[in-house]
Design an enzyme around this catalytic site. Structure first.
Site, mmCIF file in Angstrom:
data_model
loop_
_atom_site.group_PDB
_atom_site.id
_atom_site.type_symbol
_atom_site.label_atom_id
_atom_site.label_comp_id
_atom_site.label_asym_id
_atom_site.label_seq_id
_atom_site.Cartn_x
_atom_site.Cartn_y
_atom_site.Cartn_z
ATOM 1 N N ASN A 174 4.850 8.715 -5.143
ATOM 2 C CA ASN A 174 4.839 10.089 -5.629
ATOM 3 C C ASN A 174 5.456 11.028 -4.587
ATOM 4 O O ASN A 174 6.527 11.591 -4.804
ATOM 5 C CB ASN A 174 3.409 10.520 -5.962
ATOM 6 N N ALA A 181 1.610 3.695 -2.240
ATOM 7 C CA ALA A 181 1.366 4.640 -1.142
ATOM 8 C C ALA A 181 2.103 4.248 0.123
ATOM 9 O O ALA A 181 2.118 3.092 0.522
ATOM 10 C CB ALA A 181 -0.112 4.770 -0.832
ATOM 11 N N LYS A 240 -5.564 3.233 -13.339
ATOM 12 C CA LYS A 240 -5.401 2.935 -11.916
ATOM 13 C C LYS A 240 -6.632 3.455 -11.197
ATOM 14 O O LYS A 240 -6.911 4.663 -11.174
ATOM 15 C CB LYS A 240 -4.144 3.597 -11.349
ATOM 16 N N GLY A 256 1.161 9.570 1.354
ATOM 17 C CA GLY A 256 1.883 10.751 1.807
ATOM 18 C C GLY A 256 2.428 10.673 3.217
ATOM 19 O O GLY A 256 3.041 11.624 3.702
#
EC number: 2.8.1.10
Lengths: 264, 264, 264, 264
Positions: free
Chosen positions: A214, A192, A105, A166
C-alpha cells in the site's frame, strides 16, 4: 498483460491472473485511489474496515463505488485491531456489509509504533474465524514455524512481513522467506515493507506467490506511475522465477556456483 | 510498451525508447536469438565482431539477417580484444562491414578468467577511436574517476560493470555507481554482471540510463521468458526511479529516514 | 598480544607481528595521537609528508618525537599529491628527511571530493619510484587487474580501498577483494573505508594481510578506545581466518553449504 | 583482558566481565572442550541437560569436572525439549542436580530441521518457570513484540536468534535486533547463528549485551583458535560500540550521513 507461461494464483476457490495485491489507504483522494489501483492491474484490493467506509455510513462516499465488484475482489482487513476479539468482530461486520463475503485478511497488530503483528492474538483470531467459516489470509511475522502453523490451521494464504509496515525497507530476511516457501502448500504472499520495484521483484524471484503493498504506491511522489512500476516488477520477478536464472559465480568461467564460504 | 512519462534515451544523436540493450552470444541457435531479442524489446543489439558473422564470411549465415536493420541499431563490440590496437582494428572492420556505421562498444579485456577490462589499454583505444570519428560507448570498471575521464575524452556513453561478465552477481557496488551517476552528463549504462530481473531494476532505480546484458538472458533455462522478465524489470526500475520512492525508515512513524548509523 | 599461531607480516625485507597499520591525521593533539597509536599496537605508522612536520621545519613540534623510531616503522605517504611528479618528489623528500628510509606508501588522488586514486598517474609514479630504489606500498582501487599490475611492477604491497577515504562504509566489494587475494603473492592490505571494528575483522577474514586506517580511529568519539577495538578486531579476524570457520548453511542439518542461488 | 571502560554484564543479581557465553556441544572430547572454553574467556557456560552428564549418571565422566564451579557459572539449557512441559521438567531436574541453582536458559524448539523456537510453547514454559522461582534467560525468534513480552513476564535476559542454530549465517536481520534493543531494559544476548568473528563483533556494535555461541567455535577447524578469535571479536565489538564510531558517508567531505535513500 500478465506474466507469461504462468498458472493463475489460487486462493481458496478463487483464481487470479494478477499477483499484485494493493491497499487503499494514504491516497490523496478517491480519484487518485482509483487511478493508481487501475494502473496496478491488481484484482484483489484490501480495505481497512475500521477506517474506510464500505457501507457503514450510507451518508458518506463509499469506496466500493470506485472499485466495481465485478472487477475487483474486495479483501476486508482488520487493520487497527489489537486483540483477537476486535479482529473477529471486524471480520463479521465486513461479512455483513459485503453480503456474506467470507474472504478476509486478518491482522492483529501489537503496537502503534512498529505495527508488528501480535502473533499469539493472531493465532487465537485465526482459529475462531476459520471455525466460523471465514477464508483467512493471515498477516504474520517471517517466523517459519508460525507460518507452518497458520497453514496447518486452515488459513488459505500466509502473508509474512518483508519489513515493518510502511518502512520501505524491502525484504529484510530472505532466508526466513525461503524456509517458509520450502514447506508451504498454500500461497505465500509478502505483506508489508516493500519500498520500490526491485523489492517486489525480489520477493517474486524467491518464489513468493504474490505481494501485497500500500504505502510503497500511495506514498510515492507519483502514485500512478509507481503502480505501473510495481505491476511490471511483479511480473518481471515472476517471469524470472519461472525462467530459471543463471547461477551466481565469482566469474563466468568458475566451475561452481558461489558457495557462500566467503561472502555474506 | 515503454516506461511511462519518460524521455527517450539519447546516445550521441540517436534516440531510443527501450533502455534494455542486449547481446547476441550464447544462444542455442539463430532462431532462439531472434525470438529472445524480439521479446526483450531491445532496440540496440551488440555484436562481437570477432566472433559473429556480420558479413565477414558471405558463405555463412549472417546474424544481420535475423536482426533487420530498420528495427535494430547494431552495436559492434570488440569482445575478444586484449590490446588497444586489436580493438581499434576491430572497430574499423565493423565500420567497413556496416557501411560507415560509427557507433561502437569498446571493450578491451585484461584476462580470460575474470573478463575485467584493461582500463589503461581502454583509455588508449578510446582516444584513437574518437579521433578517428567513432562514437564510442565504453565498457569500464566502476571506478568513478575513470568514468569521468572517459566522458571528458568524448565517449558518448560510459558502461561500468555491475560485476564480472557472466557472473550473475548483480550490482556489487551501488556506491560507486552512485558516484558515477552524480557527475555524469552522458548516459551511464550498466554493462555486465546482471543475473536476474531485480538486478536490472536496481540499476535503473539508482538512476542508470540503461542496462546491457547477454548471459542473464541467453543462459537462463528459458531465454525468451527471461527476456520478457528483463524488459519489464528495466521499465519497472525506470518508472520507480521517476515515480519517487518512499524513504526507508525503521518503522512507518519514524520521524526521519534511516541514516546509516546502524546498518550496512 | 598478537594473533595466535600466526606468521609475521612480511613487507619487503621487514617483518611485523601487528597487522594493523595506522595514520596520524585528524587527532586532537600530539598527545592523543601518541596514546591512540600506542593502544592500537600498530608497528607501522603512516605519515603525510606534505601535511605533517617530520623535520621539514625544525622550529615546530616534530611528530617523530612522539613516535620513537625504535618502536615504529614510519611509512611516509604522498597524501595531497595529485600527479605522479608531486608524488615522486614527496617520496624523495621523505627519504632525505628519514636518512635514506626507502619504504613509502604511494597515493595519487584524483580529486578532492571522493579522494579516489588516479590509477594512471599512480602507475607512472610507481614505475619511477621502483626504478629509483623505493619499496612501494601502493594505494589503489579494488580493480583486480590493476592490483596484479602493481604487483608485477615490483610493488612490495598492494593496498586496495575498501570504500572512499573517510567514508566509514566498510568493504563495499568483497568479491573484488577476493579476486585480488586469489592471485596475489605480495601482501594485500585494505586501505581506506573502514568504519568500525567488524569492518576490519571482515577484511582479515577474507584473507587480507592487514588493514590501514586513520579516520575510523581518529574520528571516533573516543579514539583511544576505538584503537583498542581495532587492534582486537584485526586479531580476531586474522585468527578466525586461520581457525577455519564453519560453512554457511540454511540450517544446521542442511547437507550442503549455501550456493548463492537464492541469496545476494 | 576484558573490554576497556566497560560496566559488567548484569543478569539478575549476577555480574560478569565477559560478554561471550559458550556452549559445550560438538567438541571432539572433554579436553578440547575445556581448552576452547578456557581460551574463550567465557564465564557463563551453557549445558544441555538432556544430552550432557552433569551428575545424572554418576558412573560416567561429568562435564562439571572440567568446568570448575568457582570459575564458571553453569547455565543449564533445555535443548532437545519440544514442549513446555518437557522444558519445565528439565529445568527442575537441573536445579536438583546443581543444588538449587535457579538460572536457566529456556529453549523450546519447534522442529528438528530448522531448530527454530516454538514461541507459543516457550511463552507457556517461561510463565511456569518464573512462577516456580527460576531466573529465565529465554531463547526466542527476533520478533520485537515477543522480546518485549518475555521481558514483561520477568525473564532476566532475552536471547533472540541471529540465524538458525548452527547455520553460521550471522545476523540476518539487524533491523529487528535494533527494534528489540531500543526498548529493552534487560540484557539482550544474541543466541544462535553466529558463524565467524565479525558476526559476533557486529552483534556487539549494534548494542547487544552479549553473544552466546557453540557451533561457530566447536565446529571450526581449530576450535581453540576460534575461541580466541571470538573472545577478541566480542571485546572489539563492545569497545567499538562504546567508542562511538564515525558516521557512514558517501565520501569523507559529504555534509550528511547516508540517509538510506539510495542504498540497501
Amino acid at each position: 498483460m500478465t506474466a507469461l507461461n504462468d498458472e493463475p494464483l489460487r486462493i481458496g476457490a478463487r483464481t487470479f491472473t494478477s499477483r499484485l495485491l494493493v491497499g487503499t489507504g494514504k491516497y490523496k483522494d478517491l480519484d487518485q485511489t482509483a487511478r493508481a489501483i487501475d494502473m496496478s492491474g491488481a484484482q484483489i484490493v484490501t480495505v481497512a474496515v475500521r477506517r474506510v467506509n464500505i457501507g457503514q455510513d450510507p451518508s458518506q462516499p463509499n469506496l466500493l463505488d470506485v472499485l466495481p465488484a465485478d472487477r475487483y475482489t474486495i479483501l476486508p482487513n482488520t487493520a487497527g485491531c489489537h486483540t483477537a476479539e476486535e479482529a473477529v468482530r471486524t471480520c463479521r461486520l465486513a461479512r455483513e456489509l459485503l453480503d456474506g463475503h467470507n474472504l478476509v485478511k486478518l491482522e492483529v497488530l501489537a503496537d502503534h509504533k512498529t505495527l508488528y503483528p501480535d502473533v499469539t492474538e493472531t493465532l487465537v483470531a485465526a482459529k475462531t474465524l476459520i471455525a466460523d467459516g471465514f477464508e483467512v489470509m493471515v498477516y504474520t511475522s517471517d517466523d517459519p514455524i508460525l507460518a507452518q502453523r497458520f497453514e496447518a490451521m486452515g488459513c488459505v494464504a500466509v502473508m509474512p512481513l518483508a519489513a515493518p509496515i510502511g518502512s520501505g525497507l524491502g525484504i529484510r530476511n530472505p532466508y526466513n522467506l525461503h524456509l517458509i516457501l520450502e514447506q508451504a502448500t498454500v500461497p505465500i504472499l509478502v505483506d508489508a515493507g516493500v519500498g520500490t520495484a526491485s523489492d517486489a521483484a525480489i520477493a517474486m524471484e524467491l518464489g513468493c506467490d504474490g505481494v501485497l503493498m500500500n504505502t510503497a504506491i500511495a506514498g510515492a511522489t507519483d502514485p500512478v506511475l509507481m503502480a505501473s512500476a510495481m505491476r511490471k516488477a511483479i511480473e518481471a520477478g515472476r517471469e524470472a522465477f519461472l525462467a530459471g536464472r543463471i547461477p551466481r559465480k565469482l566469474y563466468a568461467s568458475a566451475s561452481s556456483p558461489l558457495d557462500g564460504l566467503f561472502f555474506g
